[in-house]
Design a protein around this motif. Structure first.
Motif, PDB file in Angstrom:
ATOM      1  N   PHE A  60      -5.987  -3.276 -33.957  1.00  0.00           N
ATOM      2  CA  PHE A  60      -6.420  -4.166 -32.883  1.00  0.00           C
ATOM      3  C   PHE A  60      -6.758  -3.335 -31.651  1.00  0.00           C
ATOM      4  O   PHE A  60      -5.937  -2.548 -31.172  1.00  0.00           O
ATOM      5  CB  PHE A  60      -5.334  -5.183 -32.557  1.00  0.00           C
ATOM      6  N   ALA A  61      -7.982  -3.500 -31.164  1.00  0.00           N
ATOM      7  CA  ALA A  61      -8.455  -2.678 -30.057  1.00  0.00           C
ATOM      8  C   ALA A  61      -8.848  -3.492 -28.835  1.00  0.00           C
ATOM      9  O   ALA A  61      -8.930  -2.935 -27.732  1.00  0.00           O
ATOM     10  CB  ALA A  61      -9.657  -1.832 -30.513  1.00  0.00           C
ATOM     11  N   LEU A  62      -9.116  -4.782 -29.002  1.00  0.00           N
ATOM     12  CA  LEU A  62      -9.570  -5.621 -27.894  1.00  0.00           C
ATOM     13  C   LEU A  62      -8.888  -6.981 -27.948  1.00  0.00           C
ATOM     14  O   LEU A  62      -8.685  -7.540 -29.033  1.00  0.00           O
ATOM     15  CB  LEU A  62     -11.089  -5.844 -27.972  1.00  0.00           C
ATOM     16  N   ILE A  63      -8.539  -7.487 -26.769  1.00  0.00           N
ATOM     17  CA  ILE A  63      -8.016  -8.845 -26.654  1.00  0.00           C
ATOM     18  C   ILE A  63      -8.797  -9.541 -25.546  1.00  0.00           C
ATOM     19  O   ILE A  63      -8.804  -9.078 -24.396  1.00  0.00           O
ATOM     20  CB  ILE A  63      -6.514  -8.851 -26.316  1.00  0.00           C
ATOM     21  N   THR A  64      -9.490 -10.622 -25.888  1.00  0.00           N
ATOM     22  CA  THR A  64     -10.272 -11.368 -24.898  1.00  0.00           C
ATOM     23  C   THR A  64     -10.080 -12.863 -25.137  1.00  0.00           C
ATOM     24  O   THR A  64      -9.431 -13.272 -26.103  1.00  0.00           O
ATOM     25  CB  THR A  64     -11.778 -11.034 -24.995  1.00  0.00           C
ATOM     26  N   GLU A  65     -10.655 -13.656 -24.268  1.00  0.00           N
ATOM     27  CA  GLU A  65     -10.587 -15.108 -24.440  1.00  0.00           C
ATOM     28  C   GLU A  65     -11.823 -15.638 -25.161  1.00  0.00           C
ATOM     29  O   GLU A  65     -11.872 -16.814 -25.500  1.00  0.00           O
ATOM     30  CB  GLU A  65     -10.455 -15.786 -23.076  1.00  0.00           C
ATOM     31  N   ASP A  66     -12.816 -14.774 -25.393  1.00  0.00           N
ATOM     32  CA  ASP A  66     -14.094 -15.207 -25.956  1.00  0.00           C
ATOM     33  C   ASP A  66     -14.418 -14.394 -27.200  1.00  0.00           C
ATOM     34  O   ASP A  66     -14.374 -13.152 -27.178  1.00  0.00           O
ATOM     35  CB  ASP A  66     -15.203 -15.046 -24.909  1.00  0.00           C
ATOM     36  N   LEU A  67     -14.758 -15.074 -28.283  1.00  0.00           N
ATOM     37  CA  LEU A  67     -15.028 -14.400 -29.549  1.00  0.00           C
ATOM     38  C   LEU A  67     -16.271 -13.521 -29.452  1.00  0.00           C
ATOM     39  O   LEU A  67     -16.307 -12.406 -30.006  1.00  0.00           O
ATOM     40  CB  LEU A  67     -15.203 -15.441 -30.657  1.00  0.00           C
ATOM     41  N   LEU A  68     -17.306 -13.989 -28.770  1.00  0.00           N
ATOM     42  CA  LEU A  68     -18.522 -13.192 -28.615  1.00  0.00           C
ATOM     43  C   LEU A  68     -18.246 -11.928 -27.825  1.00  0.00           C
ATOM     44  O   LEU A  68     -18.747 -10.844 -28.158  1.00  0.00           O
ATOM     45  CB  LEU A  68     -19.611 -14.012 -27.925  1.00  0.00           C
ATOM     46  N   GLU A  69     -17.428 -12.047 -26.784  1.00  0.00           N
ATOM     47  CA  GLU A  69     -17.082 -10.860 -25.997  1.00  0.00           C
ATOM     48  C   GLU A  69     -16.343  -9.841 -26.848  1.00  0.00           C
ATOM     49  O   GLU A  69     -16.584  -8.632 -26.753  1.00  0.00           O
ATOM     50  CB  GLU A  69     -16.216 -11.274 -24.805  1.00  0.00           C
ATOM     51  N   ALA A  70     -15.419 -10.330 -27.699  1.00  0.00           N
ATOM     52  CA  ALA A  70     -14.697  -9.419 -28.587  1.00  0.00           C
ATOM     53  C   ALA A  70     -15.654  -8.752 -29.572  1.00  0.00           C
ATOM     54  O   ALA A  70     -15.569  -7.549 -29.844  1.00  0.00           O
ATOM     55  CB  ALA A  70     -13.611 -10.177 -29.335  1.00  0.00           C
ATOM     56  N   ALA A  71     -16.601  -9.541 -30.108  1.00  0.00           N
ATOM     57  CA  ALA A  71     -17.531  -9.006 -31.100  1.00  0.00           C
ATOM     58  C   ALA A  71     -18.446  -7.949 -30.498  1.00  0.00           C
ATOM     59  O   ALA A  71     -18.673  -6.886 -31.095  1.00  0.00           O
ATOM     60  CB  ALA A  71     -18.345 -10.137 -31.707  1.00  0.00           C
ATOM     61  N   THR A  72     -19.011  -8.229 -29.318  1.00  0.00           N
ATOM     62  CA  THR A  72     -19.893  -7.235 -28.688  1.00  0.00           C
ATOM     63  C   THR A  72     -19.111  -5.985 -28.307  1.00  0.00           C
ATOM     64  O   THR A  72     -19.631  -4.867 -28.398  1.00  0.00           O
ATOM     65  CB  THR A  72     -20.567  -7.827 -27.439  1.00  0.00           C
ATOM     66  N   GLY A  73     -17.858  -6.167 -27.911  1.00  0.00           N
ATOM     67  CA  GLY A  73     -17.025  -4.998 -27.595  1.00  0.00           C
ATOM     68  C   GLY A  73     -16.804  -4.118 -28.799  1.00  0.00           C
ATOM     69  O   GLY A  73     -16.873  -2.886 -28.720  1.00  0.00           O
ATOM     70  N   VAL A  74     -16.537  -4.738 -29.958  1.00  0.00           N
ATOM     71  CA  VAL A  74     -16.345  -3.971 -31.191  1.00  0.00           C
ATOM     72  C   VAL A  74     -17.634  -3.254 -31.576  1.00  0.00           C
ATOM     73  O   VAL A  74     -17.630  -2.052 -31.909  1.00  0.00           O
ATOM     74  CB  VAL A  74     -15.875  -4.901 -32.336  1.00  0.00           C
ATOM     75  N   VAL A  75     -18.756  -3.957 -31.525  1.00  0.00           N
ATOM     76  CA  VAL A  75     -20.039  -3.360 -31.898  1.00  0.00           C
ATOM     77  C   VAL A  75     -20.380  -2.184 -30.995  1.00  0.00           C
ATOM     78  O   VAL A  75     -20.803  -1.114 -31.465  1.00  0.00           O
ATOM     79  CB  VAL A  75     -21.155  -4.424 -31.855  1.00  0.00           C
ATOM     80  N   ASP A  76     -20.202  -2.350 -29.692  1.00  0.00           N
ATOM     81  CA  ASP A  76     -20.526  -1.270 -28.759  1.00  0.00           C
ATOM     82  C   ASP A  76     -19.670  -0.032 -29.016  1.00  0.00           C
ATOM     83  O   ASP A  76     -20.165   1.098 -28.939  1.00  0.00           O
ATOM     84  CB  ASP A  76     -20.340  -1.749 -27.319  1.00  0.00           C
ATOM     85  N   ARG A  77     -18.410  -0.244 -29.309  1.00  0.00           N
ATOM     86  CA  ARG A  77     -17.531   0.905 -29.571  1.00  0.00           C
ATOM     87  C   ARG A  77     -17.905   1.597 -30.878  1.00  0.00           C
ATOM     88  O   ARG A  77     -17.892   2.830 -30.955  1.00  0.00           O
ATOM     89  CB  ARG A  77     -16.072   0.455 -29.613  1.00  0.00           C
ATOM     90  N   LEU A  78     -18.228   0.815 -31.889  1.00  0.00           N
ATOM     91  CA  LEU A  78     -18.615   1.424 -33.160  1.00  0.00           C
ATOM     92  C   LEU A  78     -19.927   2.191 -33.034  1.00  0.00           C
ATOM     93  O   LEU A  78     -20.073   3.295 -33.568  1.00  0.00           O
ATOM     94  CB  LEU A  78     -18.745   0.351 -34.244  1.00  0.00           C
ATOM     95  N   LEU A  79     -20.893   1.620 -32.312  1.00  0.00           N
ATOM     96  CA  LEU A  79     -22.184   2.294 -32.141  1.00  0.00           C
ATOM     97  C   LEU A  79     -22.086   3.458 -31.164  1.00  0.00           C
ATOM     98  O   LEU A  79     -22.975   4.321 -31.141  1.00  0.00           O
ATOM     99  CB  LEU A  79     -23.237   1.301 -31.649  1.00  0.00           C
ATOM    100  N   GLY A  80     -21.019   3.491 -30.380  1.00  0.00           N
ATOM    101  CA  GLY A  80     -20.842   4.603 -29.443  1.00  0.00           C
ATOM    102  C   GLY A  80     -20.729   5.939 -30.139  1.00  0.00           C
ATOM    103  O   GLY A  80     -21.022   6.991 -29.556  1.00  0.00           O
TER     104      GLY A  80
END
Length: 527
Positions: A455-475
């Motif tokens: 677990f790397a991110l905790i947010t209140e919004d599923l889209l925010e969590a998803a974009t955060g995961v994608v950005d970190r992976l593509l980083g």
């Protein structure tokens, strides 16, 4: 029997033949017993009957067959002495016997039954450990100890007996190891100690000695060449003479069961005779024959048998994923988070494939050890098996995408392994309870972002969590983003991620699949 103990017990295996499979056989036997338990509420008698029958039908190897006898006999004896169903008021069938005494009596009954099932019992094996465990329990029960204390006494006596097996059997002394079957029994009994004390029972595993270093005696190449096992439908009164016939034919003879169903195990050179003796008194079925020289073949020796085919078997977490893997040429077994597949299911898939070369894609970190156990068991039948340790469904998709049945087995495995290893993976999910995670404290309903299994991110919004995961992976770079949508996932979620990526990273290709998996609205992979 926990899967983490399997490999360590395999390493101890030098008796009766050094084929390194005792831990695997015990694990598969125990797993078969667990899977045989019906769903729903059961009486104690119903539970022990189902568990014992599952152990009998699924027993593998000499140690597994003996263990099945111990399990069945112990359960049957307990069912006779303890309350038999929910309608009783907890009164023992024999009011003179306490629960502690009933348990000790069951252990003694089981040990006696196991000795009786073996044509030529040998001390320094799991039989000795079983008997000493029973003796320790009986002493504690006779002293008026509680049930918990009797259980602990049985485990302590078993562990002490295990350490002495090295002195009792020359082949163990020469190898410098304790008996593998006895070690497995200590692990099984040790589960009681773990429950009662909270301590984890461990076995100190010495380094395994190569068979040629302990040659002679029971490890002599003059020993029987085959292990023969089968289930036998036969009358109970015919088994005594049948067991003696097998003892004259070979060694390591164990015949367990009752009420017309028996599990037969023998090491022999004359496979036909071993089976014909069974035909003479009943109906043999589920016959398994293993050539020991094949089991003991060094890993660096060439595989001389011409391959009849290759199969890739993938553990899948949803209907859509099953279709994706099947379309790519894989055979599928249902599993994934919350529903770990069993070793038996993987072995059934291997058998059904009829292939001599198998690639296993577990696609979940908890299924990797299960796949390894299945691979070990399948290799006993001369099948080449490679487990690619895929920890996520998207890694499995990357692997199967480069599968080439026309390539050599080694090249195919290397290419699939490389593709899986180069795939970073993530996911998003919704917290179902308050908990502490690697990313901090989450509460029910929070959106969680997962990267490489943590677990790397905790947010209140599923889209925010998803974009955060994608950005970190593509980083970390990447050319292809794979999105796998889950069951009942909002289609707009994947579309929003796709728009986000195309806006931020025009050099990245995006593919979206309907996976149908539970728990995770999105699975994400970057190659």
């Amino acid at each position: 029997m926990c899967i983490r103990d399997r490999a360590g017990i395999d390493e101890l295996n030098v008796y009766p033949v050094p084929d390194g499979d005792t831990g695997t056989n015990l694990y598969l036997t125990w797993e078969a017993a667990c899977e045989a338990l019906p769903k729903g509420e059961l009486t104690f008698a119903e539970a022990v009957q189902a568990f014992g029958r599952g152990a009998l039908l699924g027993a593998r190897g000499n140690s597994g067959v003996i263990t099945s006898q111990l399990v069945r006999a112990c359960g049957m004896r307990l069912a006779e002495n303890l309350p038999r169903d929910r309608d009783t008021d907890g009164v023992l069938a024999d009011p003179r016997m306490s629960e502690a005494a009933a348990f000790a009596d069951a252990l003694k009954y089981a040990a006696d039954a196991a000795y009786g099932a073996v044509a030529e019992p040998v001390e320094g094996t799991m039989l000795t450990v079983a008997r000493q465990a029973a003796n320790g329990a009986m002493i504690a029960a006779n002293d008026g100890k509680s049930l918990a204390d009797v259980c602990l006494a049985a485990v302590a006596s078993a562990r002490q007996a295990l350490t002495k097996t090295t002195e009792q059997l020359d082949v163990l002394r020469r190898a410098g190891v304790v008996d593998a079957g006895g070690a497995g029994l200590v692990v099984i009994l040790g589960a009681m100690e773990s429950v009662l004390t909270g301590r984890t029972v461990t076995i100190d595993v010495p380094a395994r000695v190569a068979p040629q270093e302990v040659a002679g005696g029971d490890l002599s190449p003059e020993g029987p060449a085959y292990e023969v096992m089968y289930l036998l439908d036969a009358a109970d009164d015919a088994i005594g003479d049948f067991r003696r016939q097998l003892a004259d034919l070979g060694d390591s003879v164990v015949v367990v069961g009752g009420d017309g169903l028996w599990n037969v195990h023998v090491h022999a050179d004359d496979v036909g005779a071993a089976i014909e003796y069974g035909i003479a008194i009943g109906r043999p079925h589920r016959i398994r024959v293993t050539h020991f020289s094949k089991n003991q073949q060094s890993a660096d020796q060439p595989h001389h048998e011409p391959p009849l085919g290759r199969a890739v078997i993938a553990v899948v977490a949803g209907e859509g994923l099953a279709e994706l893997f099947a379309d790519a040429g894989a055979k599928v077994v249902v599993g994934g988070p919350g529903r770990r597949c069993s070793t038996g299911e993987l072995l059934a898939a291997i058998d059904e494939s009829q292939a001599t070369e198998i690639v296993l894609l577990p696609n979940d970190k908890d299924s990797i050890a299960v796949a390894e156990a299945a691979a070990t068991a399948a290799r006993q039948d001369g099948i080449r098996v490679a487990v690619i340790p895929t920890r996520a469904q998207v890694q499995g998709l990357a692997a199967i995408a480069v599968h080439d049945a026309a390539a050599s087995f080694d090249d195919d495995v290397v290419h699939q392994s490389a593709a899986a290893g180069q795939t970073r993976h993530g996911a998003v999910t919704i917290a179902v309870k308050d908990a502490w995670t690697m990313a901090g404290r989450c509460r029910v309903g929070d959106a969680l972002g997962v990267i490489d299994g943590d677990f790397a991110l905790i947010t209140e919004d599923l889209l925010e969590a998803a974009t955060g995961v994608v950005d970190r992976l593509l980083g970390g770079g990447g050319e292809l983003l794979t999105i796998v949508t889950g069951r009942d996932a909002d289609p707009e979620l994947a579309a929003a991620i796709e728009r986000h990526v195309r806006k931020q990273r025009k050099d990245v290709d995006v593919v979206v699949y309907d996976g149908g998996q539970d728990r995770y609205p999105l699975l994400i992979g970057v190659e």
